[in-house]
Design a protein around this motif. Structure first.
Motif, mmCIF file in Angstrom:
data_model
loop_
_atom_site.group_PDB
_atom_site.id
_atom_site.type_symbol
_atom_site.label_atom_id
_atom_site.label_comp_id
_atom_site.label_asym_id
_atom_site.label_seq_id
_atom_site.Cartn_x
_atom_site.Cartn_y
_atom_site.Cartn_z
ATOM 1 N N SER A 58 53.941 -49.426 82.537
ATOM 2 C CA SER A 58 53.995 -48.706 83.805
ATOM 3 C C SER A 58 55.108 -47.673 83.784
ATOM 4 N N SER A 59 54.952 -46.669 84.623
ATOM 5 C CA SER A 59 55.999 -45.667 84.779
ATOM 6 C C SER A 59 57.108 -46.250 85.652
ATOM 7 N N ALA A 60 58.137 -45.459 85.859
ATOM 8 C CA ALA A 60 59.293 -45.930 86.625
ATOM 9 C C ALA A 60 58.925 -46.310 88.057
ATOM 10 N N ASN A 61 57.937 -45.640 88.639
ATOM 11 C CA ASN A 61 57.561 -45.954 90.019
ATOM 12 C C ASN A 61 56.476 -47.028 90.105
ATOM 13 N N GLY A 62 56.132 -47.646 88.973
ATOM 14 C CA GLY A 62 55.191 -48.761 88.989
ATOM 15 C C GLY A 62 53.747 -48.400 88.734
ATOM 16 N N ASN A 63 53.441 -47.117 88.566
ATOM 17 C CA ASN A 63 52.071 -46.733 88.288
ATOM 18 C C ASN A 63 51.709 -47.074 86.847
ATOM 19 N N PRO A 64 50.573 -47.745 86.632
ATOM 20 C CA PRO A 64 50.192 -48.093 85.266
ATOM 21 C C PRO A 64 49.827 -46.834 84.471
ATOM 22 N N GLU A 65 50.366 -46.742 83.261
ATOM 23 C CA GLU A 65 50.094 -45.582 82.412
ATOM 24 C C GLU A 65 49.258 -45.930 81.193
ATOM 25 N N ARG A 66 49.360 -47.181 80.741
ATOM 26 C CA ARG A 66 48.651 -47.563 79.523
ATOM 27 C C ARG A 66 48.395 -49.066 79.559
ATOM 28 N N ILE A 67 47.213 -49.452 79.084
ATOM 29 C CA ILE A 67 46.844 -50.861 79.015
ATOM 30 C C ILE A 67 46.568 -51.184 77.560
ATOM 31 N N GLN A 68 47.192 -52.229 77.044
ATOM 32 C CA GLN A 68 46.949 -52.647 75.668
ATOM 33 C C GLN A 68 46.317 -54.032 75.663
ATOM 34 N N PHE A 69 45.209 -54.145 74.929
ATOM 35 C CA PHE A 69 44.589 -55.436 74.683
ATOM 36 C C PHE A 69 44.795 -55.748 73.205
ATOM 37 N N MET A 70 45.200 -56.961 72.918
ATOM 38 C CA MET A 70 45.355 -57.378 71.531
ATOM 39 C C MET A 70 44.532 -58.641 71.317
ATOM 40 N N TYR A 71 43.842 -58.691 70.183
ATOM 41 C CA TYR A 71 42.990 -59.834 69.854
ATOM 42 C C TYR A 71 42.820 -59.868 68.341
ATOM 43 N N ASP A 72 42.144 -60.901 67.834
ATOM 44 C CA ASP A 72 41.919 -61.040 66.399
ATOM 45 C C ASP A 72 41.121 -59.848 65.874
ATOM 46 N N TYR A 73 41.637 -59.220 64.834
ATOM 47 C CA TYR A 73 41.018 -57.999 64.316
ATOM 48 C C TYR A 73 39.606 -58.239 63.782
ATOM 49 N N TRP A 74 39.349 -59.414 63.240
ATOM 50 C CA TRP A 74 38.036 -59.681 62.671
ATOM 51 C C TRP A 74 36.923 -59.628 63.709
ATOM 52 N N LEU A 75 37.283 -59.736 65.000
ATOM 53 C CA LEU A 75 36.267 -59.630 66.050
ATOM 54 C C LEU A 75 35.658 -58.225 66.099
ATOM 55 N N ASN A 76 36.411 -57.219 65.649
ATOM 56 C CA ASN A 76 35.847 -55.865 65.574
ATOM 57 C C ASN A 76 34.706 -55.809 64.567
ATOM 58 N N PHE A 77 34.846 -56.523 63.449
ATOM 59 C CA PHE A 77 33.802 -56.506 62.414
ATOM 60 C C PHE A 77 32.503 -57.099 62.941
ATOM 61 N N ILE A 78 32.618 -58.107 63.795
ATOM 62 C CA ILE A 78 31.429 -58.703 64.404
ATOM 63 C C ILE A 78 30.779 -57.713 65.359
ATOM 64 N N ASP A 79 31.596 -57.006 66.110
ATOM 65 C CA ASP A 79 31.080 -55.993 67.038
ATOM 66 C C ASP A 79 30.330 -54.907 66.283
ATOM 67 N N TRP A 80 30.844 -54.515 65.122
ATOM 68 C CA TRP A 80 30.224 -53.442 64.326
ATOM 69 C C TRP A 80 29.113 -53.946 63.415
ATOM 70 N N GLY A 81 29.093 -55.240 63.112
ATOM 71 C CA GLY A 81 28.098 -55.793 62.198
ATOM 72 C C GLY A 81 28.425 -55.517 60.746
ATOM 73 N N VAL A 82 29.690 -55.546 60.392
ATOM 74 C CA VAL A 82 30.117 -55.257 59.011
ATOM 75 C C VAL A 82 30.976 -56.401 58.479
ATOM 76 N N GLY A 83 31.241 -56.366 57.163
ATOM 77 C CA GLY A 83 32.095 -57.354 56.523
ATOM 78 C C GLY A 83 31.431 -57.939 55.300
ATOM 79 N N LYS A 84 32.216 -58.483 54.358
ATOM 80 C CA LYS A 84 31.737 -59.105 53.124
ATOM 81 C C LYS A 84 30.725 -58.229 52.392
ATOM 82 N N GLY A 85 31.150 -57.025 52.061
ATOM 83 C CA GLY A 85 30.294 -56.131 51.287
ATOM 84 C C GLY A 85 29.386 -55.244 52.115
ATOM 85 N N VAL A 86 29.336 -55.440 53.394
ATOM 86 C CA VAL A 86 28.503 -54.611 54.275
ATOM 87 C C VAL A 86 29.426 -53.624 54.973
ATOM 88 N N THR A 87 29.252 -52.339 54.641
ATOM 89 C CA THR A 87 30.064 -51.300 55.268
ATOM 90 C C THR A 87 29.287 -50.654 56.399
#
Length: 173
Positions: free
Chosen positions: A48-77
């Motif tokens: 948030s900025s100094a006056n409390g307005n949100p400026e950026r939201i970060q989500f963090m999670y296991d990176y391998w979940l992105n591969f499932i979303d894309w349908g890639v991994g283990k030799g599949v690009t």
């Protein structure tokens, strides 16, 4: 009825709902049935900025979940995924647990923030109108020679310029 004008609280609630929607979508797509995806696997940080307005939201999670979303991994690009699927060389498929939910939730956040800022603007206009109406009443009183209005800064009674000049001359400066 008093409306919540705090955008920080709104964004935080939205982000928590987004995480719940991701978990629900992952369960519906049966992503990792042996190691279920739950809300504890996600981390949320709102900057948030100094006056409390949100400026950026970060989500963090296991990176391998992105591969499932894309349908890639283990030799599949990403470049060869569709070709490998059509030739039967892989059974990997996209499971869009992240992308579809995220873009839907961003649209919802856009509407929420538009409503929130519209309420803030209306609140400012109403308060400014009340302030202006009160100021006009004080101006009318002073023009009639009444000096019973109080200065907001000093807390003393307001005086006219003529009274100021008289007091200045009396005090010798």
């Amino acid at each position: 009825m008093v409306e919540n004008l705090n955008t920080g609280l709104t964004v935080e609630a939205w982000a928590e709902i987004t995480i719940k929607e991701w978990v629900k979508k992952a369960a519906a797509l049966r992503i990792s049935p042996t190691d279920p995806i739950n809300a504890e696997r996600f981390v949320l940080h709102i900057m948030s900025s100094a006056n409390g307005n949100p400026e950026r939201i970060q989500f963090m999670y296991d990176y391998w979940l992105n591969f499932i979303d894309w349908g890639v991994g283990k030799g599949v690009t990403l470049e060869h995924r569709d070709m490998l699927i059509s030739s039967g060389a892989t059974t990997r498929r996209q499971k869009p647990w992240f992308t579809s939910v995220f873009y839907t939730q961003v649209k919802i956040l856009t509407q929420l923030m538009a409503e929130k800022y519209a309420l803030k603007a209306a609140h400012v206009i109403v308060n400014q109108t009340k302030y202006n109406n009160g100021e006009k009443a004080e101006t009318r009183e002073r023009s009639r020679g009444e000096t019973n209005s109080v200065d907001n800064v000093t807390g003393k009674n307001k005086i006219t310029y003529k009274e100021f000049e008289e007091r200045r001359k009396q005090s010798g400066w």
